[in-house]
Design an enzyme around this catalytic site. Sequence first.
Site, mmCIF file in Angstrom:
data_model
loop_
_atom_site.group_PDB
_atom_site.id
_atom_site.type_symbol
_atom_site.label_atom_id
_atom_site.label_comp_id
_atom_site.label_asym_id
_atom_site.label_seq_id
_atom_site.Cartn_x
_atom_site.Cartn_y
_atom_site.Cartn_z
ATOM 1 N N GLU A 179 -7.467 -3.307 -13.355
ATOM 2 C CA GLU A 179 -6.875 -2.240 -12.539
ATOM 3 C C GLU A 179 -6.901 -0.883 -13.246
ATOM 4 O O GLU A 179 -5.967 -0.545 -13.980
ATOM 5 C CB GLU A 179 -5.422 -2.596 -12.172
ATOM 6 C CG GLU A 179 -4.779 -1.536 -11.281
ATOM 7 C CD GLU A 179 -3.347 -1.857 -10.854
ATOM 8 O OE1 GLU A 179 -2.797 -2.874 -11.309
ATOM 9 O OE2 GLU A 179 -2.787 -1.074 -10.074
ATOM 10 N N LYS A 224 -9.197 -4.005 -9.094
ATOM 11 C CA LYS A 224 -8.095 -3.415 -8.308
ATOM 12 C C LYS A 224 -8.110 -1.902 -8.506
ATOM 13 O O LYS A 224 -7.478 -1.389 -9.440
ATOM 14 C CB LYS A 224 -6.767 -4.021 -8.765
ATOM 15 C CG LYS A 224 -5.542 -3.432 -8.078
ATOM 16 C CD LYS A 224 -4.319 -4.324 -8.218
ATOM 17 C CE LYS A 224 -3.076 -3.643 -7.699
ATOM 18 N NZ LYS A 224 -1.953 -4.545 -7.519
ATOM 19 N N SER A 266 -1.888 0.335 -3.463
ATOM 20 C CA SER A 266 -1.567 1.323 -2.425
ATOM 21 C C SER A 266 -1.209 2.678 -3.024
ATOM 22 O O SER A 266 -1.422 3.710 -2.388
ATOM 23 C CB SER A 266 -0.474 0.818 -1.487
ATOM 24 O OG SER A 266 0.728 0.516 -2.157
ATOM 25 N N GLY A 267 -0.655 2.704 -4.204
ATOM 26 C CA GLY A 267 -0.559 3.923 -4.995
ATOM 27 C C GLY A 267 0.311 5.047 -4.463
ATOM 28 O O GLY A 267 0.203 6.177 -4.939
HETATM 29 P P1 13P Z 1 1.338 -0.229 -5.327
HETATM 30 O O1 13P Z 1 0.585 -0.881 -4.188
HETATM 31 O O2 13P Z 1 2.768 0.022 -5.001
HETATM 32 O O3 13P Z 1 0.615 0.950 -5.890
HETATM 33 O O4 13P Z 1 1.408 -1.315 -6.478
HETATM 34 C C1 13P Z 1 0.310 -2.062 -6.768
HETATM 35 C C2 13P Z 1 0.308 -2.411 -8.192
HETATM 36 O O5 13P Z 1 0.303 -3.563 -8.540
HETATM 37 C C3 13P Z 1 0.292 -1.332 -9.184
HETATM 38 O O6 13P Z 1 -0.008 -1.861 -10.443
#
Ligand code: 13P
Length: 344
Positions: A179, A224, A266-267
């Site tokens: 990620e 991710k 989703s960020g």
């Molecule tokens: P969000 O979808 O809230 O960004 O979180 C995903 C996530 O695992 C961040 O590391």
Amino acid sequence: MTKQTLEEIAEAMVAPGKGILAADESTGTIKKRFDSINVESTFENRRDYREMLFWAKGAMKKNISGVILYDETIRQRTANDKQSLVELMMASGSIPGIKVDAGAQDLAGYPDEKITEGLDGLRGRLNEYYKLGARFAKWRAVITIGEHMPTYNCIHANAHALARYAALCQENGIVPIVEPEVLMDGPHSGHDIEQCYEVTEAVLKETFQELYLAGVMLEGMVLKPNMVIPGQKSGKKAKPEEVADLTVQCLKSCVPSAVPGIAFLSGGQSDIEATEHLSLMNSRHDLPWTLTFSYGRALQAAALKAWGGKKENVKKAQDAFAHRAAMNGLASKGKWTKAAEKGK
Ligand code: 13P
């Protein structure tokens, strides 16, 4: 239970119509989420909240391939003490995953940038997590867009750490979720969609180069990434189709087709935005990999609000979670519609 290969686990994580629930908020982050609904962040409340999501059996079975857990949760038992939370989610066919990074710290010499830590002792921790049931892991690197940022040193150091983590995971029979997140809430007002594209491209190219050098098997990992989207401080909005098209274009130029699946974070997008963007990517493009979700906030926001820490709201919260999971399940097939969103 027969031992699954890394490729089989990775394929199952991105199975058609399914995606990943990111429920791995650290103690600090879950406190912030609970503060927003005026609930105290205690061991029991965190357990009750997460247990409630995992009991939503219909949603879990149909749309949630796996759940990313936090260290506390992977060791927790249900309130009635009859089973572990891991057993509970596995009963619905969801694969347990675990966040293994130790968070982002200041990058020495580059005070506005971050490096994710947690490699020391990781081999031993992965070994233990495997025994606790984890079959995939997550490591999140954060890249900030700012004036003269990100620097190459920041991109490189984070990509290198991601690759070392991924190689260690595979050595221990665990599928790494890689990620590298380019933040959308950086400080820079000039952070528009073009800049996000450029930085995301540079970060992904470096990440795949490091994964190659570390000997990571691409068939046994899941990427991710962030979507290509304007920064929140830019004051600009992009059309959903533009976000979808630029994100796919960027990923196609950087991510080898040997990777079985890409599961977005989703960020900070609203839950419906995150669903719509994913659906448009899948409906508008021919893709070499599966594109699905690995959302935290965008899967949980409605459920968290509906729950509000009260027992009598559990059913309402589970319904909200099931609806969001179903909408994202449709999006992963390019079939989400505004009518479906309204339950029509
Ligand atoms: P969000 O979808 O809230 O960004 O979180 C995903 C996530 O695992 C961040 O590391």
